[in-house]
Design an enzyme around this catalytic site. Structure first.
Site, PDB file in Angstrom:
ATOM      1  NE  ARG A 246      -2.051   0.647   4.062  1.00 36.23           N
ATOM      2  CZ  ARG A 246      -1.237   1.179   4.960  1.00 36.23           C
ATOM      3  NH1 ARG A 246      -0.613   2.312   4.730  1.00 36.23           N
ATOM      4  NH2 ARG A 246      -1.019   0.578   6.105  1.00 36.23           N
ATOM      5  CG  HIS A 250      -5.323   1.803   7.331  1.00 37.88           C
ATOM      6  ND1 HIS A 250      -5.523   0.520   6.877  1.00 37.88           N
ATOM      7  CD2 HIS A 250      -6.414   2.121   8.064  1.00 37.88           C
ATOM      8  CE1 HIS A 250      -6.693   0.080   7.336  1.00 37.88           C
ATOM      9  NE2 HIS A 250      -7.244   1.027   8.053  1.00 37.88           N
ATOM     10  CE1 TYR A 259       2.338   2.147   8.372  1.00 32.03           C
ATOM     11  CE2 TYR A 259       1.255   3.750   9.778  1.00 32.03           C
ATOM     12  CZ  TYR A 259       1.280   3.008   8.617  1.00 32.03           C
ATOM     13  OH  TYR A 259       0.272   3.123   7.699  1.00 32.03           O
TER      14      TYR A 259
HETATM   15  C1  LIG Z   1     -13.393  -6.638  13.427  1.00 29.17           C
HETATM   16  C2  LIG Z   1     -12.585  -5.388  13.249  1.00 29.17           C
HETATM   17  N1  LIG Z   1     -11.567  -5.109  14.100  1.00 29.17           N
HETATM   18  C3  LIG Z   1     -10.835  -3.980  13.951  1.00 29.17           C
HETATM   19  C4  LIG Z   1     -11.129  -3.094  12.923  1.00 29.17           C
HETATM   20  C5  LIG Z   1     -10.299  -1.819  12.767  1.00 29.17           C
HETATM   21  N2  LIG Z   1      -9.480  -1.921  11.582  1.00 29.17           N
HETATM   22  C6  LIG Z   1      -9.873  -1.384  10.406  1.00 29.17           C
HETATM   23  S1  LIG Z   1      -8.832  -1.693   9.174  1.00 29.17           S
HETATM   24  C7  LIG Z   1      -7.766  -2.530  10.176  1.00 29.17           C
HETATM   25  C8  LIG Z   1      -6.516  -3.158   9.597  1.00 29.17           C
HETATM   26  C9  LIG Z   1      -6.826  -4.111   8.479  1.00 29.17           C
HETATM   27  O1  LIG Z   1      -5.675  -4.581   7.836  1.00 29.17           O
HETATM   28  P1  LIG Z   1      -5.729  -5.570   6.629  1.00 29.17           P
HETATM   29  O2  LIG Z   1      -6.726  -6.665   6.858  1.00 29.17           O
HETATM   30  O3  LIG Z   1      -4.343  -5.969   6.338  1.00 29.17           O
HETATM   31  O4  LIG Z   1      -6.325  -4.723   5.412  1.00 29.17           O
HETATM   32  P2  LIG Z   1      -5.812  -3.372   4.761  1.00 29.17           P
HETATM   33  O5  LIG Z   1      -6.530  -2.255   5.466  1.00 29.17           O
HETATM   34  O6  LIG Z   1      -4.348  -3.303   4.907  1.00 29.17           O
HETATM   35  O7  LIG Z   1      -6.233  -3.412   3.328  1.00 29.17           O
HETATM   36  C10 LIG Z   1      -8.249  -2.550  11.485  1.00 29.17           C
HETATM   37  C11 LIG Z   1      -7.558  -3.200  12.612  1.00 29.17           C
HETATM   38  C12 LIG Z   1     -12.221  -3.398  12.079  1.00 29.17           C
HETATM   39  N3  LIG Z   1     -12.584  -2.637  11.070  1.00 29.17           N
HETATM   40  N4  LIG Z   1     -12.926  -4.571  12.250  1.00 29.17           N
END
Ligand SMILES: Cc1ncc(C[n+]2csc(CCOP(=O)(O)OP(=O)(O)O)c2C)c(N)n1
Length: 325
Positions: A246, A250, A259
């Site tokens: 990415r 985020h 980070y």
């Molecule tokens: C069940 C849940 N826990 C925590 C979150 C908060 N949260 C949103 S995005 C994220 C990180 C997700 O990372 P990844 O699955 O690698 O996807 P990316 O955003 O990098 O595409 C978190 C912890 C959430 N949306 N849903």
């Protein structure tokens, strides 16, 4: 890791994943990646100008999305998370529909049945269970449909993802797990989440897992076609880990400078999926200046339309979600 297009744009086929791809398909993927990136940049700017509540940028992940969605039949049902803008655009989602959720102007954005694309899912990994449940239904209808589900590396740490892997395996569900490992769950690097490379998780559940170079449209296309064919032939699920990055934050609420390691972004910039395909098109003389100019013009037109449509979207209250229609 499966790679077909080297970073300098040279094609080196892999016997395990034979690939037939036309010149039109190559140019089509280039165009879709450029348009996706431009829509993403426009949406990011709209958020900065106060027109969207939030945006989740997809810059860098275009190959992992645009090439992957091409491997499915138009009638196959797909389940995205919230960053799959390249998948959504390929499925005919209009840019205004794509932005409406982020502007608080809809509770979903598009007609799921028409687009064969579920709405964005913010609750991490919930869509894996939705997808597997749907795939089990398809299987019982004997529909010869395949289901695709998109998610991130962080989502594999959720119980839902692991339950979905197990159900898919136990029932031989016709599902392709399309994991985009963009190296981070917000600020948490993937190495802190999993001591085991993510594609190897599949083996423990009893189905194949393959890591592909997620910045290589040819590798993503070849391996996803293989997984889709397996699923359609009744051979069950597969996991594809697209190893990508990415390039942006985020979301627009995040500052990745806090980070990232020094030099990291530059390393991945050199692996940019759009530039890589362009090098290939140039080396093979499959595109000329007029093609690139037409793509640029298309992207500019789509971006202007995104902006105009976004500004016309009216906020929606909470109640329509409780009413039919
Ligand atoms: C069940 C849940 N826990 C925590 C979150 C908060 N949260 C949103 S995005 C994220 C990180 C997700 O990372 P990844 O699955 O690698 O996807 P990316 O955003 O990098 O595409 C978190 C912890 C959430 N949306 N849903």
């Amino acid at each position: 890791m499966i790679q077909i297009l080297t970073p300098d744009g040279v094609r080196r086929d892999d016997d395990r994943f034979p690939l037939d791809v036309t010149h039109d398909e190559l140019r089509g993927m280039y165009r879709e990646m450029v348009v996706t990136r431009r829509v993403d940049a426009e949406a990011t700017a709209l958020q900065r100008q106060g027109e969207l509540g939030l945006w989740a940028p997809s810059q860098g992940q275009e190959a992992a999305q645009v090439a992957s969605v091409r491997a499915f039949a138009a009638s196959d049902m797909l389940f995205p998370s919230y960053r799959e803008h390249g998948v959504a655009l390929a499925r005919g989602v209009r840019p205004a529909e794509l932005l409406s959720l982020f502007r608080g102007a809809s509770h979903g954005g598009w007609n799921i049945a028409e687009r064969r694309l579920n709405t964005y899912t913010i609750v991490l990994a919930a869509q894996l269970l939705h997808a597997v449940g749907y795939a089990m239904g398809v299987q019982r209808d004997d529909a010869r449909e395949v289901v695709g589900v998109y998610f991130g590396d962080g989502s594999t740490s959720q119980g839902d993802a692991n339950e979905a892997f197990n159900w898919a395996s136990a029932t031989d569900a016709p599902v392709v797990f399309c994991l985009q490992n963009n190296q981070y769950a917000i600020s948490v690097p993937v190495g802190k989440q999993s001591p085991v490379p993510l594609h190897r998780r599949a083996e423990g559940f009893g189905f194949p897992g393959v890591r592909v170079d997620g910045n290589d449209v040819l590798a993503v296309l070849a391996v996803t076609r293989w997984a889709v064919e397996r699923a359609r032939a009744g051979e069950g699920p597969s996991l594809i880990e697209s190893f990508t990055y990415r390039m942006g934050p985020h979301t627009t609420s995040d500052d990745p400078r806090r980070y990232r390691e020094p030099g990291e972004l530059e390393h991945w910039r050199a692996l940019d999926p759009i530039e890589r395909l362009r090098r290939h098109l140039d080396a093979e003389q499959l595109a000329d200046e007029s093609f690139y100019a037409a793509v640029e013009a298309d992207a500019t037109e789509v971006a202007a339309a995104v902006r105009e449509a976004c500004l016309r979207l009216e906020p929606v209250g909470p109640f329509p979600v409780f009413t039919a229609g």
